[in-house]
Design an enzyme around this catalytic site. Structure first.
Site, PDB file in Angstrom:
ATOM      1  CG  ASP A   1      -2.142  -0.919   1.236  1.00 21.00           C
ATOM      2  OD1 ASP A   1      -2.130  -1.670  -0.142  1.00 21.00           O
ATOM      3  OD2 ASP A   1      -2.762  -1.452   2.067  1.00 21.00           O
ATOM      4  CD  GLU A   2       2.676   2.516   4.384  1.00 23.24           C
ATOM      5  OE1 GLU A   2       4.194   2.564   4.708  1.00 23.24           O
ATOM      6  OE2 GLU A   2       1.977   2.632   5.332  1.00 23.24           O
TER       7      GLU A   2
END
Length: 417
Positions: free
Chosen positions: A356-357
């Site tokens: 997600d990052e």
């Protein structure tokens, strides 16, 4: 919608969160799932069911739970059919027996055929080495090194030799499986095989599927999953093997046989402009880009920006990862395996946050380590992690090779011929 009045942060996966780790459940608030008509289980039971199903999906369907990899048939593995032609020299009876693979498009030159069958281009030293072997044994270049070094040209070289035009006995679904050894990751392509006792073999190692190899690596699949760099081209790798073999050989006649190829190989490499160094400047530069060695030792490279986004370390050491994998692989029943899966589930949660990052390297590392551990029990988990990592890194070709290999991962009988 149910409100969060617990004072805890809301889990990003909400009621669909599959994690059962007590620390996670205590630290995050999860909304209860709405019950459907006829449903009597509470949300905790549902979460446990989701986790159990996920672990069940992660395991390979096999008669028993074992740490040993199983040979699996690929006769029903579906591949995309090619409508624009067939190998001209394959008759209808051969085609019907070889229906697991799509037919090769017609009128392809050797380089184009290799790229079509193996999904990647070969570097110039690949073709220059073929010409060298033809100068040693014009009738059978693939065996030019056999008598003196015990080596044989295989893999994409079978296209140059005309061997992959007729493979009626093979039911393997993809050409990329031709001479793909058990521990060969998608980044590796075998081009030379050695003895069957250790399954020593040489091949090209790439970081990107659409770029040329970064070096030639060696592995002995019957011994371990370790891959070591041998030079940035096949001439350097074979010379290194020749030198090591000569030092290990006591018999004078055998040494003379080995040395008979020494000068011809060096002269041909120099004529073609290929380095004979076992470690070149380019390889040293690549070493600085390696973010982690992984279980295979050759390391992985991922894009990392100036702020460090692109890779973060796994929350476990290699030694602890191997212990976790071993407990899962050695589980005696499903209940025990579910329990032993919990530490791995927690690591996968970290990978999801990393993805997600944009720290795609963490999932890449975990997926490679799972693959190199070698247990078929972990194949389902690999499918859940590594293809996604390849997609996020825009290395989809590696993902396709991985899927084909997991479908038909063998320790022996590796040739399509």
């Amino acid at each position: 919608m149910e409100e969060n009045d617990s004072g805890k942060p809301t889990c990003k996966y909400g009621g669909d969160c599959y994690r059962t780790n007590p620390q996670h459940l205590e630290g995050f608030w999860h909304p209860k799932k709405g019950k459907r008509k006829g449903e009597n289980q509470d949300s905790d039971d549902e979460d446990a069911s989701v986790a159990k199903k996920r672990r069940s999906d992660a395991a390979e369907p096999e008669p028993g739970i074992s740490g040993d990899a199983e040979t699996k048939s690929s006769e029903n593995y579906e591949v995309e059919e090619i409508d624009d032609g067939e190998d001209k020299d394959i008759d209808s009876s051969v085609e019907s027996q070889d229906s697991a693979r799509p037919a090769t498009p017609p009128n392809l030159g050797p380089r184009e055929e290799i790229k079509w069958k193996f999904t990647m281009e070969m570097p110039e030293d690949f073709y220059d080495f073929w010409e060298f072997c033809k100068s040693v044994n014009k009738k059978n270049p693939q065996d030019a090194l056999k008598a003196s070094l015990g080596l044989q040209l295989v893999g994409p070289y079978d296209v140059l030799a005309g061997g992959l035009k007729r493979t009626s006995q093979s039911k393997r679904s993809s050409y990329c499986l031709h001479w793909r050894y058990y521990y060969d990751p998608p980044e590796f392509q075998t081009i030379i095989r050695g003895d069957d006792t250790t399954q020593h073999h040489l091949g090209y190692f790439r970081d990107e599927p659409n770029e040329m190899p970064v070096f030639v690596a060696a592995n002995s699949a019957k011994k371990n999953c370790s891959f070591s760099a041998q030079g940035d081209n096949i001439f350097a790798a074979v010379k290194l093997y020749m030198d090591q073999l000569s030092k290990a050989t006591k018999d004078k006649a055998e040494q003379n046989k080995i040395q008979s190829l020494h000068k011809p190989l060096i002269d041909w490499a120099k004529k073609c402009g290929h380095s004979l160094e076992s470690k070149t400047q380019g390889m040293k530069i690549r070493e600085k880009k390696v973010v982690t060695k992984t279980f295979h030792g050759a390391g992985i490279v991922v894009p990392v920006d100036a702020s460090g986004v692109g890779y973060r370390e796994l929350p476990e050491t290699d030694a602890n990862l191997k212990r976790i994998f071993k407990k899962i692989a050695d589980s005696k029943n499903e209940a025990e395996r579910n329990t032993n899966f919990e530490p791995l589930d927690e690591i996968i949660s970290f990978v999801q946050f990393a993805n997600d990052e944009c720290d795609y390297g963490e999932g890449y590392e975990l997926g490679i380590d799972l693959f190199m551990y070698g247990s078929s029990v972990l194949h389902g988990t690999i499918r859940n992690i590594l293809p996604l990592a390849y997609t996020l890194l825009r290395r989809e070709e590696f993902g396709k090779i991985l899927e084909a290999h997991l479908e038909d991962r063998r320790k022996d009988d590796l040739s399509m011929l």
